[in-house]
Design a protein around this motif. Sequence first.
Motif, mmCIF file in Angstrom:
data_model
loop_
_atom_site.group_PDB
_atom_site.id
_atom_site.type_symbol
_atom_site.label_atom_id
_atom_site.label_comp_id
_atom_site.label_asym_id
_atom_site.label_seq_id
_atom_site.Cartn_x
_atom_site.Cartn_y
_atom_site.Cartn_z
ATOM 1 N N LEU A 1 29.792 4.739 -6.063
ATOM 2 C CA LEU A 1 28.690 5.659 -5.731
ATOM 3 C C LEU A 1 27.319 5.122 -6.160
ATOM 4 O O LEU A 1 26.345 5.886 -6.179
ATOM 5 C CB LEU A 1 28.937 7.016 -6.398
ATOM 6 N N LYS A 2 27.244 3.851 -6.458
ATOM 7 C CA LYS A 2 26.000 3.269 -6.960
ATOM 8 C C LYS A 2 24.838 3.462 -5.982
ATOM 9 O O LYS A 2 23.721 3.800 -6.383
ATOM 10 C CB LYS A 2 26.208 1.785 -7.248
ATOM 11 N N ASN A 3 25.097 3.239 -4.689
ATOM 12 C CA ASN A 3 24.035 3.393 -3.689
ATOM 13 C C ASN A 3 23.552 4.835 -3.594
ATOM 14 O O ASN A 3 22.353 5.095 -3.431
ATOM 15 C CB ASN A 3 24.539 2.930 -2.313
ATOM 16 N N TYR A 4 24.476 5.796 -3.701
ATOM 17 C CA TYR A 4 24.104 7.214 -3.604
ATOM 18 C C TYR A 4 23.330 7.663 -4.847
ATOM 19 O O TYR A 4 22.400 8.468 -4.745
ATOM 20 C CB TYR A 4 25.358 8.067 -3.422
ATOM 21 N N TYR B 1 22.957 -0.001 1.085
ATOM 22 C CA TYR B 1 22.012 1.040 0.662
ATOM 23 C C TYR B 1 21.494 1.820 1.865
ATOM 24 O O TYR B 1 21.377 3.056 1.820
ATOM 25 C CB TYR B 1 20.861 0.389 -0.097
ATOM 26 N N ALA B 2 21.197 1.112 2.973
ATOM 27 C CA ALA B 2 20.726 1.779 4.190
ATOM 28 C C ALA B 2 21.811 2.680 4.775
ATOM 29 O O ALA B 2 21.520 3.792 5.239
ATOM 30 C CB ALA B 2 20.300 0.738 5.217
ATOM 31 N N ASP B 3 23.062 2.229 4.745
ATOM 32 C CA ASP B 3 24.158 3.058 5.264
ATOM 33 C C ASP B 3 24.350 4.313 4.413
ATOM 34 O O ASP B 3 24.729 5.369 4.939
ATOM 35 C CB ASP B 3 25.463 2.257 5.308
ATOM 36 N N ALA B 4 24.097 4.207 3.117
ATOM 37 C CA ALA B 4 24.181 5.405 2.264
ATOM 38 C C ALA B 4 23.146 6.435 2.696
ATOM 39 O O ALA B 4 23.427 7.648 2.725
ATOM 40 C CB ALA B 4 23.973 5.014 0.800
ATOM 41 N N MET B 5 21.944 5.969 3.055
ATOM 42 C CA MET B 5 20.928 6.881 3.592
ATOM 43 C C MET B 5 21.413 7.540 4.876
ATOM 44 O O MET B 5 21.219 8.745 5.092
ATOM 45 C CB MET B 5 19.634 6.116 3.885
ATOM 46 N N GLY B 6 22.036 6.742 5.746
ATOM 47 C CA GLY B 6 22.536 7.282 7.010
ATOM 48 C C GLY B 6 23.603 8.342 6.805
ATOM 49 O O GLY B 6 23.626 9.358 7.507
ATOM 50 N N VAL B 7 24.480 8.122 5.835
ATOM 51 C CA VAL B 7 25.536 9.103 5.552
ATOM 52 C C VAL B 7 24.926 10.407 5.037
ATOM 53 O O VAL B 7 25.299 11.507 5.474
ATOM 54 C CB VAL B 7 26.538 8.529 4.524
#
Length: 305
Positions: free
Chosen positions: A65-68, A276-282
């Motif tokens: 969960l580091k990116n979130y 990191y960008a995909d975490a934003m998308g989710v």
Amino acid sequence: MGNKKEKAPARSKVLQRRETLVSYLFLLPALFFFVGFVITPMAMGVITSFTDASFTDPVGKFVGLKNYIRLFQDKIFIKSAINTVIIVVVSVPVVTAFSLWVGSAIYRMHAGLRSFYRCVFYLPVVTGSVAVTVVWKWMFDKYDGLLNYIIRALGGKPLPWTSGESMALWCIILILFTTSIGQPIVLYVAALGNVDASLEEAAKVDGANDFQVFWKIKWPSIMPTTLYVAVITTINSFQCFALIQLLTSGGPNYSTSTVMYLLYDIAFKTTKEFGYADAMGVVLAIVIALFSALQFKVMNGGTTE
């Protein structure tokens, strides 16, 4: 006779199976593209959001969960999220209310005028977003723009428009508004045409005024259209990207940056961190789903009542 009666249901079941099979065969090409180009990229995006994948290392390592966690500590992301919420909160009710008002006015016009105004308001929808944004960019230009030219001609002081932090986001909302009202207006004109005229006449005979007729007769009838307009406008507002990319590139000082634009900026322009960008998308997808579910619950509840 008994055997014939028993064979009839069996034949109907076989025919039903054949029709079902043929239906699925017709749906198979669309299903293939949906799974290949929608479901699969979504699943890959969710998986990648738990990694540190980047341009130099497309696979990356699992980071949990580091990116979130990083998202909610990132001041630029928080600012972009606030900008996105402002765009949604302002544009959705304004687009819905204005479209309903204009649609009601157009519906009462003669058939020829009705068609003319529907074309006028729908024209920005047909026109490419790039072309529309380029025109607005020229109008908002700080030095040579049409709006500042008019202000100077009237003896006023030119405004910064998209180059000023205090005005840039509202310019984005204005452009989004002008390009978002075309389809809702056409839909409302069609929905008002489907309202039962006999109910309106009966209500007027009973002494109801125009507002009461609208609120008690027309509003429940056009609620499904209103729900559709609200949901689609919400999704489009959350995904606002093209006009920001062409007009301001998220500036000045991230005052017009949205989650969708920041996602693109991080994935393909600056740090190129795919995970990191995909975490934003989710996170954006979850927020859109929650907003849409809330709208369905509130408006469907109003319809059933």
